[in-house]
Design a protein around this motif. Structure first.
Motif, PDB file in Angstrom:
ATOM      1  N   SER A   1       8.218 -13.385  21.979  1.00 49.42           N
ATOM      2  CA  SER A   1       9.279 -12.364  21.943  1.00 49.42           C
ATOM      3  C   SER A   1       9.652 -11.987  20.508  1.00 49.42           C
ATOM      4  O   SER A   1      10.103 -10.871  20.251  1.00 49.42           O
ATOM      5  N   ASP A   2       9.409 -12.903  19.552  1.00 52.09           N
ATOM      6  CA  ASP A   2       9.730 -12.610  18.146  1.00 52.09           C
ATOM      7  C   ASP A   2       8.775 -11.586  17.535  1.00 52.09           C
ATOM      8  O   ASP A   2       9.041 -11.071  16.446  1.00 52.09           O
ATOM      9  N   THR A   3       7.627 -11.334  18.193  1.00 48.03           N
ATOM     10  CA  THR A   3       6.609 -10.481  17.560  1.00 48.03           C
ATOM     11  C   THR A   3       6.618  -9.067  18.133  1.00 48.03           C
ATOM     12  O   THR A   3       5.723  -8.270  17.819  1.00 48.03           O
ATOM     13  N   ALA A   4       7.595  -8.752  18.976  1.00 48.80           N
ATOM     14  CA  ALA A   4       7.649  -7.404  19.580  1.00 48.80           C
ATOM     15  C   ALA A   4       7.627  -6.363  18.468  1.00 48.80           C
ATOM     16  O   ALA A   4       8.340  -6.508  17.460  1.00 48.80           O
ATOM     17  N   GLY A   5       6.769  -5.375  18.605  1.00 45.33           N
ATOM     18  CA  GLY A   5       6.711  -4.276  17.627  1.00 45.33           C
ATOM     19  C   GLY A   5       5.822  -4.560  16.435  1.00 45.33           C
ATOM     20  O   GLY A   5       5.564  -3.662  15.627  1.00 45.33           O
ATOM     21  N   ALA A   6       5.313  -5.799  16.299  1.00 45.60           N
ATOM     22  CA  ALA A   6       4.450  -6.090  15.148  1.00 45.60           C
ATOM     23  C   ALA A   6       3.114  -5.366  15.303  1.00 45.60           C
ATOM     24  O   ALA A   6       2.626  -5.181  16.422  1.00 45.60           O
ATOM     25  N   SER A   7       2.541  -4.924  14.193  1.00 42.84           N
ATOM     26  CA  SER A   7       1.247  -4.223  14.233  1.00 42.84           C
ATOM     27  C   SER A   7       0.606  -4.376  12.863  1.00 42.84           C
ATOM     28  O   SER A   7       1.200  -4.986  11.957  1.00 42.84           O
TER      29      SER A   7
ATOM     30  N   LYS B   1       0.691  -8.835  14.605  1.00 42.51           N
ATOM     31  CA  LYS B   1       0.248  -8.565  15.979  1.00 42.51           C
ATOM     32  C   LYS B   1       1.352  -8.928  16.966  1.00 42.51           C
ATOM     33  O   LYS B   1       1.961 -10.008  16.838  1.00 42.51           O
ATOM     34  N   ALA B   2       1.553  -8.048  17.932  1.00 42.12           N
ATOM     35  CA  ALA B   2       2.516  -8.360  19.008  1.00 42.12           C
ATOM     36  C   ALA B   2       1.823  -9.272  20.014  1.00 42.12           C
ATOM     37  O   ALA B   2       0.729  -8.957  20.473  1.00 42.12           O
TER      38      ALA B   2
ATOM     39  N   ASN C   1       1.674 -11.838  23.541  1.00 40.20           N
ATOM     40  CA  ASN C   1       2.221 -12.054  24.882  1.00 40.20           C
ATOM     41  C   ASN C   1       2.369 -13.557  25.105  1.00 40.20           C
ATOM     42  O   ASN C   1       1.572 -14.347  24.554  1.00 40.20           O
TER      43      ASN C   1
END
Ligand SMILES: Nc1nc2c(c(=O)[nH]1)N[C@H]1C(S)=C(S)[C@@H](COP(=O)(O)OP(=O)(O)OC[C@H]3O[C@@H](n4cnc5c(N)ncnc54)[C@H](O)[C@@H]3O)O[C@H]1N2
Ligand code: MOO
Ligand SMILES: [Mg+2]
Length: 418
Positions: A68-74, A141-142, A144
């Motif tokens: 959940s901490d990586t939401a939006g990462a790219s 990276k986002a 799951n």
């Protein structure tokens, strides 16, 4: 008339095999070190003593984190996480991963509590990181939940059956046994097989040739076949064509063997001493004639509770007799659930121009071409011919009668070996 005179009743190969298999004595079991268990038949079922894996395992080198901490990462936008520890393989994580935190982790290491995903190292940039002292990591990276985390029991649940009694131990079985801590493995004892070559014409391997005599080759051939079938061969001295002597020597070896094989002397010649012995012994004769070529005079009896396989002296017939009767016995006595040679269908690659009153088991050489098994006779197929055994990897089954078989026909083949 001869058939009656010599008391021979012809039975089919299938019936002969069933009679042999009905009298199999299962070997006792023993425990051997795992390293020595290769090729043996397992004498117990093996269950998973713990789940596999038994801890949540990282599938990559990277950072364990909360997805959940990586939401939006790219690639263009990173999220930065605090690195709270490094978890190498073999150690237990000391910390629980909280929001905004990550742990450097290696492939195969235990994923810390709190983390639910591991991002590959290649998708991150460590900032001010010193091994063991933490720092910050930029994640590109986002993720799951569950990404790159092998859950407990993914391969096997605790208590799951992984190996069946009667399986043969190869690389995969050895790996299972090692994983679940079986340093000793319960297997069937190898059958000890006393091999006697009969014939006054036989010379030892290191003897010069003499007129009318030959070097005995069947014993060495059979010893290899016995080893291929998991047995321990005992190569006994050659025996002359004297029935009393043969009887004495066979009985003298009884204590040290689980079964006897003899070669030679089973037909109707004056000096066919095994035929003579079967005519007057106190054992049970299972059969003394099979409708097959080669090896029709092959005979099997039970004596002092042990089987005696009397194979033909002709090398081709001796070889085939072993494959069709002795190997199945040896396999069954070591717990193999499927002791008979497996059958397949193949395309015949050459004409076989000889018909036969009996079904014929031609020594064959097979190959796979464009996904099809093709087979040809391994050489001249006379029963007395030895050199064609070299290339043999299967037996081509040709039914009785007719004029043999034509190139391109589909034939049944029995594979040889394990
Ligand atoms: N009148 C008949 N003659 C034969 C018949 C028959 O029905 N009536 N059957 C033939 C068939 S089929 C076969 S098979 C052979 C069987 O022979 P034996 O098992 O009695 O074997 P021997 O006579 O002792 O030897 C045959 C042949 O093989 C050579 N030999 C023997 N031992 C070895 C060895 N250890 N290594 C290499 N070669 C060996 C031996 O010198 C003979 O040349 O009988 C047919 N005859
Ligand atoms: O039974 Mo024999 O082996 O055909 O020559
Ligand atoms: Mg003979």
């Amino acid at each position: 008339m001869n058939e009656l005179k010599f008391g021979r009743q012809t039975i089919s190969l299938e019936e002969a095999q069933q009679r042999v298999l009905r009298h199999v004595r299962l070997q006792e079991t023993e425990e051997v070190p795992l390293f020595e268990a290769y090729g043996r038949w397992l004498a117990e079922n093996v269950y998973a003593g713990s789940p596999l894996p038994h801890f949540r395992r990282s599938g990559v080198d990277g950072y364990a984190l909360r997805a959940s901490d990586t939401a939006g990462a790219s690639l263009a936008a990173a999220v930065c996480l605090e690195v709270v520890e490094t978890v190498p393989c073999g150690s237990v994580p000391a910390k629980t991963i909280g929001p905004g935190q990550a742990a450097r982790i290696m492939t195969g290491a235990s994923v810390p509590e709190g983390a639910d995903a591991v991002v590959m190292l290649e998708m991150t940039n460590a900032v001010h990181q010193e091994i063991g002292l933490g720092g910050t990591v930029a994640v590109h990276k986002a993720m799951n939940p569950g990404d790159n985390v092998t859950p407990v029991g993914e391969e096997a649940a605790a208590g799951e059956q992984l190996l069946r009694k009667g399986c043969i131990i190869g690389p995969g079985e050895a790996a299972v046994l090692a994983t679940f801590g079986h340093s000793l493995v319960k297997v069937y004892k190898r059958p000890r097989v006393a091999i006697f070559s009969t014939g006054s014409e036989l010379l030892p391997v290191d003897a010069p040739l003499e007129p009318g005599k030959i070097r005995g080759s069947n014993g060495y051939m059979l010893a290899c076949q016995v080893m291929q079938a998991g047995g321990v061969p005992l190569l006994m001295p050659f025996l002359p064509d004297e029935a009393d002597r043969v009887e004495r020597e066979l009985l003298a070896a009884a204590e040290q063997t689980d079964l006897w094989i003899t070669t030679g002397g089973v037909s109707v010649g004056d000096k066919d001493v095994l035929a003579e012995l079967f005519g007057r012994w106190d054992g049970e004769l299972l059969f003394n004639k099979i409708s097959m070529r080669p090896g029709s005079p092959t005979s099997v009896g039970l004596w002092r509770d042990k089987p005696l396989f009397a194979l033909s002296g002709n090398p081709g017939a001796c070889y085939v007799g072993f494959e069709l009767l002795v190997r199945p016995y040896l396999r069954a006595s070591q717990g193999a659930p499927d002791p008979l040679p497996p059958a397949a269908t193949a395309v015949l690659d050459a004409d076989y121009g000889k018909g036969s009153a009996y079904p014929r088991y031609v020594r064959g050489a097979s190959r796979v071409e464009h996904g099809t098994v093709r087979v040809r006779p391994a050489g001249r197929d006379k029963s007395s011919i030895m050199v064609s055994i070299r290339e043999t990897d299967c037996l081509i089954c040709l039914p009785a009668g007719g004029r043999g078989a034509r190139r391109g026909e589909l034939v049944r083949v029995l594979t040889i070996g394990d």
